[in-house]
Design a protein around this motif. Sequence first.
Motif, PDB file in Angstrom:
ATOM      1  N   ALA A  14      33.555  82.329  77.654  1.00  0.00           N
ATOM      2  CA  ALA A  14      34.589  83.257  78.112  1.00  0.00           C
ATOM      3  C   ALA A  14      34.720  83.230  79.635  1.00  0.00           C
ATOM      4  CB  ALA A  14      34.283  84.678  77.628  1.00  0.00           C
ATOM      5  N   THR A  15      33.589  83.167  80.316  1.00  0.00           N
ATOM      6  CA  THR A  15      33.613  83.137  81.780  1.00  0.00           C
ATOM      7  C   THR A  15      34.214  81.837  82.290  1.00  0.00           C
ATOM      8  OG1 THR A  15      31.682  84.593  81.841  1.00  0.00           O
ATOM      9  CG2 THR A  15      32.207  83.399  83.861  1.00  0.00           C
ATOM     10  N   GLU A  16      33.902  80.725  81.634  1.00  0.00           N
ATOM     11  CA  GLU A  16      34.524  79.447  82.014  1.00  0.00           C
ATOM     12  C   GLU A  16      36.040  79.517  81.852  1.00  0.00           C
ATOM     13  OE1 GLU A  16      30.967  76.262  81.012  1.00  0.00           O
ATOM     14  OE2 GLU A  16      32.374  76.801  79.429  1.00  0.00           O
ATOM     15  N   SER A  17      36.490  80.133  80.785  1.00  0.00           N
ATOM     16  CA  SER A  17      37.924  80.287  80.554  1.00  0.00           C
ATOM     17  C   SER A  17      38.558  81.169  81.633  1.00  0.00           C
ATOM     18  CB  SER A  17      38.150  80.891  79.167  1.00  0.00           C
ATOM     19  OG  SER A  17      39.512  81.122  78.937  1.00  0.00           O
ATOM     20  N   ASP A  18      37.893  82.271  81.958  1.00  0.00           N
ATOM     21  CA  ASP A  18      38.397  83.170  82.994  1.00  0.00           C
ATOM     22  C   ASP A  18      38.428  82.477  84.355  1.00  0.00           C
ATOM     23  OD1 ASP A  18      38.618  85.139  81.064  1.00  0.00           O
ATOM     24  OD2 ASP A  18      36.781  86.189  81.664  1.00  0.00           O
ATOM     25  N   LEU A  19      37.422  81.652  84.627  1.00  0.00           N
ATOM     26  CA  LEU A  19      37.372  80.914  85.888  1.00  0.00           C
ATOM     27  C   LEU A  19      38.529  79.919  85.976  1.00  0.00           C
ATOM     28  CD1 LEU A  19      35.997  80.084  88.525  1.00  0.00           C
ATOM     29  CD2 LEU A  19      34.451  78.638  87.174  1.00  0.00           C
ATOM     30  N   ARG A  21      41.393  80.134  84.456  1.00  0.00           N
ATOM     31  CA  ARG A  21      42.615  80.925  84.623  1.00  0.00           C
ATOM     32  C   ARG A  21      42.776  81.379  86.073  1.00  0.00           C
ATOM     33  NH1 ARG A  21      41.526  84.740  81.202  1.00  0.00           N
ATOM     34  NH2 ARG A  21      41.947  83.339  79.469  1.00  0.00           N
ATOM     35  N   ALA A  22      41.689  81.851  86.685  1.00  0.00           N
ATOM     36  CA  ALA A  22      41.739  82.313  88.073  1.00  0.00           C
ATOM     37  C   ALA A  22      42.106  81.157  89.010  1.00  0.00           C
ATOM     38  CB  ALA A  22      40.397  82.923  88.470  1.00  0.00           C
ATOM     39  N   ARG A  23      41.540  79.989  88.757  1.00  0.00           N
ATOM     40  CA  ARG A  23      41.878  78.811  89.580  1.00  0.00           C
ATOM     41  C   ARG A  23      43.343  78.448  89.428  1.00  0.00           C
ATOM     42  NH1 ARG A  23      36.467  75.429  88.151  1.00  0.00           N
ATOM     43  NH2 ARG A  23      35.201  76.170  89.895  1.00  0.00           N
ATOM     44  N   ASN A  24      43.830  78.450  88.197  1.00  0.00           N
ATOM     45  CA  ASN A  24      45.229  78.116  87.938  1.00  0.00           C
ATOM     46  C   ASN A  24      46.181  79.123  88.577  1.00  0.00           C
ATOM     47  OD1 ASN A  24      44.489  75.848  86.486  1.00  0.00           O
ATOM     48  ND2 ASN A  24      44.662  76.859  84.502  1.00  0.00           N
ATOM     49  N   ASP A  25      45.749  80.380  88.644  1.00  0.00           N
ATOM     50  CA  ASP A  25      46.570  81.438  89.243  1.00  0.00           C
ATOM     51  C   ASP A  25      46.462  81.463  90.766  1.00  0.00           C
ATOM     52  OD1 ASP A  25      47.341  82.178  86.702  1.00  0.00           O
ATOM     53  OD2 ASP A  25      46.038  83.949  86.600  1.00  0.00           O
ATOM     54  N   GLY A  26      45.524  80.709  91.318  1.00  0.00           N
ATOM     55  CA  GLY A  26      45.343  80.697  92.765  1.00  0.00           C
ATOM     56  C   GLY A  26      44.690  81.955  93.305  1.00  0.00           C
ATOM     57  N   ASP A  27      43.930  82.663  92.464  1.00  0.00           N
ATOM     58  CA  ASP A  27      43.270  83.907  92.859  1.00  0.00           C
ATOM     59  C   ASP A  27      41.866  83.584  93.385  1.00  0.00           C
ATOM     60  OD1 ASP A  27      41.988  86.377  93.022  1.00  0.00           O
ATOM     61  OD2 ASP A  27      43.040  87.174  91.257  1.00  0.00           O
ATOM     62  N   ASP A  28      41.781  83.352  94.688  1.00  0.00           N
ATOM     63  CA  ASP A  28      40.526  82.913  95.295  1.00  0.00           C
ATOM     64  C   ASP A  28      39.404  83.932  95.123  1.00  0.00           C
ATOM     65  OD1 ASP A  28      41.731  80.559  96.086  1.00  0.00           O
ATOM     66  OD2 ASP A  28      42.237  81.315  98.084  1.00  0.00           O
ATOM     67  N   GLU A  34      34.149  85.033  89.271  1.00  0.00           N
ATOM     68  CA  GLU A  34      33.869  84.340  88.005  1.00  0.00           C
ATOM     69  C   GLU A  34      32.832  83.236  88.198  1.00  0.00           C
ATOM     70  OE1 GLU A  34      34.697  85.510  85.228  1.00  0.00           O
ATOM     71  OE2 GLU A  34      36.332  86.834  85.760  1.00  0.00           O
ATOM     72  N   GLN A  35      32.894  82.519  89.318  1.00  0.00           N
ATOM     73  CA  GLN A  35      31.912  81.475  89.580  1.00  0.00           C
ATOM     74  C   GLN A  35      30.515  82.082  89.726  1.00  0.00           C
ATOM     75  OE1 GLN A  35      32.481  77.897  89.705  1.00  0.00           O
ATOM     76  NE2 GLN A  35      30.317  78.214  89.277  1.00  0.00           N
ATOM     77  N   GLY A  36      30.422  83.217  90.389  1.00  0.00           N
ATOM     78  CA  GLY A  36      29.139  83.911  90.518  1.00  0.00           C
ATOM     79  C   GLY A  36      28.593  84.338  89.168  1.00  0.00           C
ATOM     80  N   GLU A  37      29.467  84.862  88.327  1.00  0.00           N
ATOM     81  CA  GLU A  37      29.064  85.270  86.978  1.00  0.00           C
ATOM     82  C   GLU A  37      28.595  84.062  86.169  1.00  0.00           C
ATOM     83  OE1 GLU A  37      28.581  87.791  83.536  1.00  0.00           O
ATOM     84  OE2 GLU A  37      28.651  88.170  85.686  1.00  0.00           O
ATOM     85  N   LEU A  38      29.333  82.972  86.267  1.00  0.00           N
ATOM     86  CA  LEU A  38      28.971  81.765  85.534  1.00  0.00           C
ATOM     87  C   LEU A  38      27.627  81.215  86.023  1.00  0.00           C
ATOM     88  CD1 LEU A  38      29.801  79.747  83.377  1.00  0.00           C
ATOM     89  CD2 LEU A  38      31.108  78.532  85.124  1.00  0.00           C
ATOM     90  N   ASP A  39      27.417  81.222  87.316  1.00  0.00           N
ATOM     91  CA  ASP A  39      26.134  80.767  87.861  1.00  0.00           C
ATOM     92  C   ASP A  39      24.990  81.620  87.325  1.00  0.00           C
ATOM     93  OD1 ASP A  39      27.502  78.829  89.308  1.00  0.00           O
ATOM     94  OD2 ASP A  39      27.390  79.939  91.208  1.00  0.00           O
ATOM     95  N   ASP A  40      25.184  82.933  87.292  1.00  0.00           N
ATOM     96  CA  ASP A  40      24.154  83.842  86.770  1.00  0.00           C
ATOM     97  C   ASP A  40      23.880  83.586  85.295  1.00  0.00           C
ATOM     98  OD1 ASP A  40      23.838  85.055  89.231  1.00  0.00           O
ATOM     99  OD2 ASP A  40      25.093  86.794  88.736  1.00  0.00           O
ATOM    100  N   LEU A  41      24.924  83.380  84.514  1.00  0.00           N
ATOM    101  CA  LEU A  41      24.749  83.128  83.081  1.00  0.00           C
ATOM    102  C   LEU A  41      24.032  81.807  82.839  1.00  0.00           C
ATOM    103  CD1 LEU A  41      28.229  84.345  81.806  1.00  0.00           C
ATOM    104  CD2 LEU A  41      26.012  85.429  81.344  1.00  0.00           C
TER     105      LEU A  41
END
Length: 57
Positions: A14-19, A21-28, A34-41
Amino acid sequence: MDAFTAGLLQRIKATESDLTRARNDGDDFLVEVEQGELDDLRRLAAEHGVEVGAYRV
């Protein structure tokens, strides 16, 4: 697969998907969150011997 592993892998997916989406939306900011969350997971998975790539379909 136990419930912990299944839940962790689902959160990672789910976090990879959200990441993506955020990249595609340009939401830095959201990309950083999301990258921080993914790293923690991924760290949590490694600490518990869960090989993330081993369960990918």
